[in-house]
Design an enzyme around this catalytic site. Sequence first.
Site, PDB file in Angstrom:
ATOM      1  N   HIS A  60      15.237 -55.634  86.854  1.00  0.00           N
ATOM      2  CA  HIS A  60      14.303 -55.782  85.742  1.00  0.00           C
ATOM      3  C   HIS A  60      13.997 -57.267  85.545  1.00  0.00           C
ATOM      4  CE1 HIS A  60      12.302 -54.937  81.936  1.00  0.00           C
ATOM      5  NE2 HIS A  60      13.053 -55.869  81.360  1.00  0.00           N
TER       6      HIS A  60
ATOM      7  N   CYS B 179       7.373 -54.566  84.785  1.00  0.00           N
ATOM      8  CA  CYS B 179       8.026 -55.694  84.107  1.00  0.00           C
ATOM      9  C   CYS B 179       7.773 -57.011  84.829  1.00  0.00           C
ATOM     10  CB  CYS B 179       9.522 -55.441  83.962  1.00  0.00           C
ATOM     11  SG  CYS B 179      10.381 -55.158  85.535  1.00  0.00           S
TER      12      CYS B 179
END
Length: 378
Positions: free
Chosen positions: A323, A68
Amino acid sequence: MGQRSGRQEISKKPEVALSETMEAKIEVQSHKEETQELKTKNQKLTSVFGVADLKNAAVGLYNLGQSCCLNSLLQVFLMNIRFTRILRRITVPPSPAQRKSNVPYQMLLLLEEMQCGKCKAVGPTELARCLAGHRVKLFVQHDAAQLFLTLWNLLKKQMKKPELVEELSDLYTICIQEHLACQRCSSEIKSNSIMLTLPLPVLDANSHRLKTLEDSLRYFFRPEELTGQNMCFCQQCGRKTTFLQSMKLVHLPQTLTLHLKRFCFERSSHTYKLSHSLPFPQELDLREILTEDQCLADDREKATWQYELFAVVAHSGSTSCGHYCAYIWSLTECKWYCFNDSEVCQVSWDDVKCTYGHSGSYWRETAYLLFYMKKHPQ
């Protein structure tokens, strides 16, 4: 016997010669085919990237396994028209092996796939393999600021044309002059340094929270007295003395990258995240934030220090389990998009403001890297 043996040898010579000739022809033909393939590829790239500046489609990138952070940074690079103008003018490496290991070329191929494909997302597999060959670990959590520096260094190192390297530097690098002044004899030491990002604190020296991005910028450029264990050796005085350290801004790039230092390290080696709110503006004018003493630039240079927010790389979660996603302003569509790996959606400025931060809630998205673009570049 001797004649038969001689005839056999003579009969073999044309076969050997024919074999060598055929091998040479095959090699030449193979080289021609490879050259033609490369030529066709180059023509295809030219046709695609000739209109790249007009076409920045919002296409997602599949997560390859904790990728990510990489995906978010790639989106920030490839949605920047000024960067793609440089990227599409690179020299294509001649051999397949060189092309596989060349980061700018692999990024170019990824951009082509994103712009030409009809899928909502593509996989950056080949680029990830290329980066792995340059010791960029896969399937691990990365720090976005560190990975951004790594990607930029690889791009700069592998762009062979000096003019492109210069343009890449003009696009991203910041020039700072550091001043060290002895408080005993007033002698000064000056040194220029190049930075890719401005690492801005979110807390002051007393661990008090800074309230806005402008406060963080002012605090970064404030003079600091170096005393005690931080004293420096003065050549004039012949011993360690108290110095006054200050940073002065010399030059700002077209794309200004600000790194909010939200990850704090303790002596126990424990890292924690500072998630409190730190608002940042859509428009940023450095002339209104910094004083004359904090700048070493003429009026022509300062006239270009007006910026508009282009992208935000936001982090959610803790330091050990997090994330990344990116909020990016489309320069062609004049819309905000959220790039969350393969999922891309249009968002509003209010959605972007949700990344200001939230006290005591590090699981929510918090801005970590801010990218500003000059409103009126020279």
